[in-house]
Design a protein around this motif. Sequence first.
Motif, PDB file in Angstrom:
ATOM      1  N   LYS A   1       1.419  -6.732  -5.354  1.00 48.34           N
ATOM      2  CA  LYS A   1       0.233  -6.545  -4.526  1.00 48.34           C
ATOM      3  C   LYS A   1      -0.499  -7.868  -4.403  1.00 48.34           C
ATOM      4  O   LYS A   1      -0.779  -8.530  -5.408  1.00 48.34           O
ATOM      5  CB  LYS A   1      -0.690  -5.490  -5.133  1.00 48.34           C
TER       6      LYS A   1
ATOM      7  N   ALA B   1       4.197  -1.902   9.547  1.00 46.39           N
ATOM      8  CA  ALA B   1       3.277  -2.904   9.011  1.00 46.39           C
ATOM      9  C   ALA B   1       2.884  -3.892  10.106  1.00 46.39           C
ATOM     10  O   ALA B   1       1.722  -4.316  10.201  1.00 46.39           O
ATOM     11  CB  ALA B   1       3.916  -3.640   7.829  1.00 46.39           C
TER      12      ALA B   1
ATOM     13  N   TRP C   1       0.391  -2.284  12.314  1.00 44.37           N
ATOM     14  CA  TRP C   1      -0.936  -2.260  11.691  1.00 44.37           C
ATOM     15  C   TRP C   1      -1.650  -3.582  11.943  1.00 44.37           C
ATOM     16  O   TRP C   1      -2.845  -3.598  12.262  1.00 44.37           O
ATOM     17  CB  TRP C   1      -0.802  -2.003  10.186  1.00 44.37           C
TER      18      TRP C   1
ATOM     19  N   ILE D   1      -1.952  -0.551   3.798  1.00 48.42           N
ATOM     20  CA  ILE D   1      -2.637  -1.840   3.850  1.00 48.42           C
ATOM     21  C   ILE D   1      -4.140  -1.597   3.862  1.00 48.42           C
ATOM     22  O   ILE D   1      -4.632  -0.709   4.566  1.00 48.42           O
ATOM     23  CB  ILE D   1      -2.207  -2.631   5.099  1.00 48.42           C
TER      24      ILE D   1
ATOM     25  N   PHE E   1      -6.734  -9.093   3.953  1.00 46.74           N
ATOM     26  CA  PHE E   1      -6.239  -7.745   3.708  1.00 46.74           C
ATOM     27  C   PHE E   1      -5.364  -7.727   2.464  1.00 46.74           C
ATOM     28  O   PHE E   1      -4.918  -8.771   1.986  1.00 46.74           O
ATOM     29  CB  PHE E   1      -5.476  -7.204   4.928  1.00 46.74           C
ATOM     30  N   GLU E   2      -5.152  -6.524   1.929  1.00 47.23           N
ATOM     31  CA  GLU E   2      -4.369  -6.324   0.707  1.00 47.23           C
ATOM     32  C   GLU E   2      -3.181  -5.432   1.021  1.00 47.23           C
ATOM     33  O   GLU E   2      -3.303  -4.437   1.729  1.00 47.23           O
ATOM     34  CB  GLU E   2      -5.224  -5.632  -0.362  1.00 47.23           C
ATOM     35  N   ALA E   3      -2.031  -5.786   0.444  1.00 42.00           N
ATOM     36  CA  ALA E   3      -0.840  -4.962   0.633  1.00 42.00           C
ATOM     37  C   ALA E   3       0.213  -5.381  -0.380  1.00 42.00           C
ATOM     38  O   ALA E   3       0.053  -6.388  -1.087  1.00 42.00           O
ATOM     39  CB  ALA E   3      -0.304  -5.115   2.054  1.00 42.00           C
TER      40      ALA E   3
ATOM     41  N   ALA F   1       5.925  -9.460   8.981  1.00 38.69           N
ATOM     42  CA  ALA F   1       5.496  -8.064   8.899  1.00 38.69           C
ATOM     43  C   ALA F   1       6.489  -7.252   9.731  1.00 38.69           C
ATOM     44  O   ALA F   1       6.799  -7.627  10.869  1.00 38.69           O
ATOM     45  CB  ALA F   1       4.088  -7.893   9.441  1.00 38.69           C
TER      46      ALA F   1
ATOM     47  N   ASP G   1       5.088  -2.587   3.574  1.00 33.71           N
ATOM     48  CA  ASP G   1       4.181  -1.554   3.093  1.00 33.71           C
ATOM     49  C   ASP G   1       3.176  -1.188   4.181  1.00 33.71           C
ATOM     50  O   ASP G   1       2.571  -2.058   4.805  1.00 33.71           O
ATOM     51  CB  ASP G   1       3.442  -2.079   1.848  1.00 33.71           C
ATOM     52  N   THR G   2       3.005   0.102   4.428  1.00 32.51           N
ATOM     53  CA  THR G   2       2.045   0.543   5.443  1.00 32.51           C
ATOM     54  C   THR G   2       0.704   0.946   4.837  1.00 32.51           C
ATOM     55  O   THR G   2      -0.225   1.271   5.564  1.00 32.51           O
ATOM     56  CB  THR G   2       2.618   1.734   6.235  1.00 32.51           C
TER      57      THR G   2
ATOM     58  N   LEU H   1       6.383  -8.157   4.465  1.00 37.68           N
ATOM     59  CA  LEU H   1       5.448  -7.031   4.424  1.00 37.68           C
ATOM     60  C   LEU H   1       6.038  -5.835   5.148  1.00 37.68           C
ATOM     61  O   LEU H   1       6.202  -5.856   6.371  1.00 37.68           O
ATOM     62  CB  LEU H   1       4.114  -7.432   5.068  1.00 37.68           C
TER      63      LEU H   1
END
Length: 378
Positions: free
Chosen positions: A210, A270, A273, A324, A285-287, A266, A321-322, A319
């Motif tokens: 993360k 992702a 997004w 986010i 942002f974090e992901a 991405a 991961d959705t 990236l």
Amino acid sequence: MTTKSNGNPPPAYRIFISSTYEDMKEFRSAAADALTNIQAIPMGMERFVAANQPVIDRCYEEIRQCQYFVSILGFRYGSLYKDTNLSYSELEFDEAERLGIPILTFIREGTIDANRIDMDDFSRRNRFKKKLQGSASNRITVNFTSPEDLRDKLTRALQEEFKRSAESKETNASSKKENKVSSKEEYLVGAATYRNFLLMPGEYRDQTVKLRVRFDGTFGSWLLKEELFEAYNLPIGRALYLQDLFVLGADYSDLGEEAKHIDAFAVGDAAKWILENNITRGSVFEAYFRLEWKYVKNVAGKSRLQFGASSAYIAKLILRDTHIELITQNSNTAMPNQNLSELSSLVATNAGLSMAEDRRFSNLSQESIYELLQKLLQ
């Protein structure tokens, strides 16, 4: 009050059924019955209609819409697709594994008529069997003997999988509430791992961590070489390139200036997004990112316009991961002309247009460009 799951998925769950076709029709029908009985939606070649599109591309589109992938291996490996030396079933499996979709494997048992065996096909079948059993994405491997046996075992396996998934989500939600401080600090743990990755990429690659990042650069454009996408096993036209991400929380005190930024891809939802939330320079942002370090051919400088480009190992963040979390959005959402120009080129490239045709996009607004990109990524 927590409501316990009854083991059935929401109706929107889609499950792709993969197998050879002619010799497995009864088994595919039994598998489809198992899915509809637990309110899931079976996906696969039975849904296909005539279209001016390679069948394998249609398969990939279906797989990308699914939450689970069921591989049913009979006694045949199947016909090979063009020059790949791989069957449709194995190509479908490879795509599901690449996307990180949970896989459930079912292998047929029984007596095989030796007089009807194609030894080359059977050898490929056994190699594929070992590959299925050894996959990191494979949740279970179950043997079956008949269509009815497959239906019953698939039903039980999926109900257990759905129940386990629901309980895991409930546990994670409870854990987040009880450990707010730890959750807030998770990106700092990721930043420490990222710093180690910068120093020893070969040792720390292929980890998912993360990260809290700030977008300090621009989006990639048509200048990106195909080799860059190929090295990271990413689909051209379905991955968004972000230049110069700054990872917050990392200790850069004894690192060079060039180590303070890294580029990222991405992928899929992702990428959507990023576009739908108007992420521009300065946004934070974090992901969960995957740390990747790949050998890329003929890509030094990353530009198609550079002559004599050499090959090199290059570190990137990937990236997918959705989940986010937007921390801070740049208050100046109006894009500089340079960024709009680069996004115009990106739209043109993903649409398969030449540089000359690219010029038609030069007068589009930011909103129109984002809308076009979102359609291309669907």
